[in-house]
Design a protein around this motif. Sequence first.
Motif, PDB file in Angstrom:
ATOM      1  N   GLU A 100      44.405   9.378  50.203  1.00 55.41           N
ATOM      2  CA  GLU A 100      45.432  10.078  49.436  1.00 55.41           C
ATOM      3  C   GLU A 100      44.801  10.722  48.203  1.00 55.41           C
ATOM      4  O   GLU A 100      43.903  10.135  47.571  1.00 55.41           O
ATOM      5  CB  GLU A 100      46.540   9.110  49.025  1.00 55.41           C
ATOM      6  CG  GLU A 100      47.306   8.523  50.212  1.00 55.41           C
ATOM      7  CD  GLU A 100      47.942   9.598  51.071  1.00 55.41           C
ATOM      8  OE1 GLU A 100      48.524  10.565  50.507  1.00 55.41           O
ATOM      9  OE2 GLU A 100      47.850   9.495  52.305  1.00 55.41           O
ATOM     10  N   THR A 101      45.274  11.896  47.858  1.00 56.45           N
ATOM     11  CA  THR A 101      44.715  12.634  46.721  1.00 56.45           C
ATOM     12  C   THR A 101      45.843  13.222  45.881  1.00 56.45           C
ATOM     13  O   THR A 101      46.146  14.416  45.973  1.00 56.45           O
ATOM     14  CB  THR A 101      43.791  13.772  47.201  1.00 56.45           C
ATOM     15  OG1 THR A 101      44.517  14.552  48.175  1.00 56.45           O
ATOM     16  CG2 THR A 101      42.539  13.244  47.825  1.00 56.45           C
ATOM     17  N   LEU A 132      34.060  12.897  50.072  1.00 55.34           N
ATOM     18  CA  LEU A 132      34.701  13.961  49.300  1.00 55.34           C
ATOM     19  C   LEU A 132      36.041  14.274  49.948  1.00 55.34           C
ATOM     20  O   LEU A 132      36.126  14.383  51.172  1.00 55.34           O
ATOM     21  CB  LEU A 132      33.845  15.238  49.298  1.00 55.34           C
ATOM     22  CG  LEU A 132      32.447  15.166  48.690  1.00 55.34           C
ATOM     23  CD1 LEU A 132      31.673  16.437  49.029  1.00 55.34           C
ATOM     24  CD2 LEU A 132      32.538  14.988  47.172  1.00 55.34           C
ATOM     25  N   ILE A 133      37.064  14.415  49.131  1.00 56.79           N
ATOM     26  CA  ILE A 133      38.387  14.761  49.644  1.00 56.79           C
ATOM     27  C   ILE A 133      38.912  15.933  48.827  1.00 56.79           C
ATOM     28  O   ILE A 133      38.967  15.865  47.594  1.00 56.79           O
ATOM     29  CB  ILE A 133      39.369  13.577  49.534  1.00 56.79           C
ATOM     30  CG1 ILE A 133      38.776  12.307  50.159  1.00 56.79           C
ATOM     31  CG2 ILE A 133      40.704  13.921  50.207  1.00 56.79           C
ATOM     32  CD1 ILE A 133      39.591  11.057  49.889  1.00 56.79           C
ATOM     33  N   PHE A 134      39.293  17.007  49.528  1.00 56.30           N
ATOM     34  CA  PHE A 134      39.819  18.184  48.838  1.00 56.30           C
ATOM     35  C   PHE A 134      41.031  18.738  49.576  1.00 56.30           C
ATOM     36  O   PHE A 134      41.065  18.774  50.806  1.00 56.30           O
ATOM     37  CB  PHE A 134      38.754  19.280  48.723  1.00 56.30           C
ATOM     38  CG  PHE A 134      37.764  19.058  47.622  1.00 56.30           C
ATOM     39  CD1 PHE A 134      38.071  19.424  46.317  1.00 56.30           C
ATOM     40  CD2 PHE A 134      36.544  18.467  47.885  1.00 56.30           C
ATOM     41  CE1 PHE A 134      37.170  19.201  45.289  1.00 56.30           C
ATOM     42  CE2 PHE A 134      35.630  18.247  46.873  1.00 56.30           C
ATOM     43  CZ  PHE A 134      35.941  18.619  45.563  1.00 56.30           C
ATOM     44  N   THR A 135      41.999  19.166  48.797  1.00 58.88           N
ATOM     45  CA  THR A 135      43.155  19.898  49.294  1.00 58.88           C
ATOM     46  C   THR A 135      43.150  21.252  48.589  1.00 58.88           C
ATOM     47  O   THR A 135      42.377  21.473  47.648  1.00 58.88           O
ATOM     48  CB  THR A 135      44.457  19.155  48.990  1.00 58.88           C
ATOM     49  OG1 THR A 135      44.724  19.229  47.578  1.00 58.88           O
ATOM     50  CG2 THR A 135      44.383  17.683  49.417  1.00 58.88           C
ATOM     51  N   ASN A 182      37.974   7.969  44.574  1.00 59.84           N
ATOM     52  CA  ASN A 182      38.458   7.206  45.724  1.00 59.84           C
ATOM     53  C   ASN A 182      37.570   5.982  45.871  1.00 59.84           C
ATOM     54  O   ASN A 182      36.342   6.099  45.923  1.00 59.84           O
ATOM     55  CB  ASN A 182      38.405   8.072  46.985  1.00 59.84           C
ATOM     56  CG  ASN A 182      38.918   7.331  48.205  1.00 59.84           C
ATOM     57  OD1 ASN A 182      38.220   6.506  48.760  1.00 59.84           O
ATOM     58  ND2 ASN A 182      40.134   7.633  48.601  1.00 59.84           N
ATOM     59  N   TYR A 183      38.192   4.806  45.954  1.00 61.31           N
ATOM     60  CA  TYR A 183      37.432   3.560  45.956  1.00 61.31           C
ATOM     61  C   TYR A 183      37.284   2.948  47.349  1.00 61.31           C
ATOM     62  O   TYR A 183      36.782   1.830  47.477  1.00 61.31           O
ATOM     63  CB  TYR A 183      38.107   2.549  45.020  1.00 61.31           C
ATOM     64  CG  TYR A 183      38.103   2.991  43.575  1.00 61.31           C
ATOM     65  CD1 TYR A 183      36.973   2.820  42.784  1.00 61.31           C
ATOM     66  CD2 TYR A 183      39.220   3.599  43.007  1.00 61.31           C
ATOM     67  CE1 TYR A 183      36.957   3.222  41.458  1.00 61.31           C
ATOM     68  CE2 TYR A 183      39.217   4.013  41.686  1.00 61.31           C
ATOM     69  CZ  TYR A 183      38.088   3.819  40.913  1.00 61.31           C
ATOM     70  OH  TYR A 183      38.074   4.232  39.604  1.00 61.31           O
TER      71      TYR A 183
END
Length: 250
Positions: A100-101, A132-135, A182-183
């Motif tokens: 979730e971001t 890496l998380i991107f929206t 993000n853990y």
Amino acid sequence: MSQTIIIQSHKPAPGVFVYSASQSVRQWASQNDYAYECIDDALFDLVPAWCIDAAHGRMQMVADIARLIWIQNLLDAGWQRVVWLDADIYIFRPDAMNIETPEGYAFGHEDWVQPGPDGRLRVHRNVHNASLIFTPSGRVTLDFYLQSALSLLGRGGPDVPPQFVGPKLLTTLHNVVGFPLNYSVGMASPLVLRDLANGNGPAWDMLMSARGEDLAALNLCASLMGSTVDGVVIIENLMADAMAQLDTYP
């Protein structure tokens, strides 16, 4: 159809443990109906040609930049969430894996366990790009990070460390601006790997004390394969034993 895609890259013929790790990611993606794509060294075709020369053989730096360009391309293609995971990330608690971001993007966080100058174990906290998380709403940060990395690569020269545009840059920036982190994906230092392979130990206990509730996956640090770090010889059998122990984690 899912609007989330999970992406990875590894050599055309990865080692056994990298293959097993990437399979854990593929299975988790399938279980959640996420799209999944893995490419080989074609990853390096995404970067400007000058990057290869500027890296002076340190392809880790090129990969750090290529993944950002790939994420940009996928967001441009209409994906609403793009998640990069290094190929040596092993998901051992798939139900706890959180991507979730709320702020539109997130970088990874590591608790790196190693001996201090006095020989006692210490935890070093850093920001990493193994996950890496991107929206679309995080695009401004993605573009800024990519331009910063390209600029540093161009000016860095042959003596900067391989982590220069990855964890070192991100940790420095995070200390100033405070990125969302993000853990779920942690880092297995050599001492943690040895403890895992042996069934338990102080380094593993220290990592779990620092981040146990959040951990769903570990980066097994394939880049260290064949080396000896903190007295630990990193070989395939060590990795296999560590993953087997992770499979027993509740």
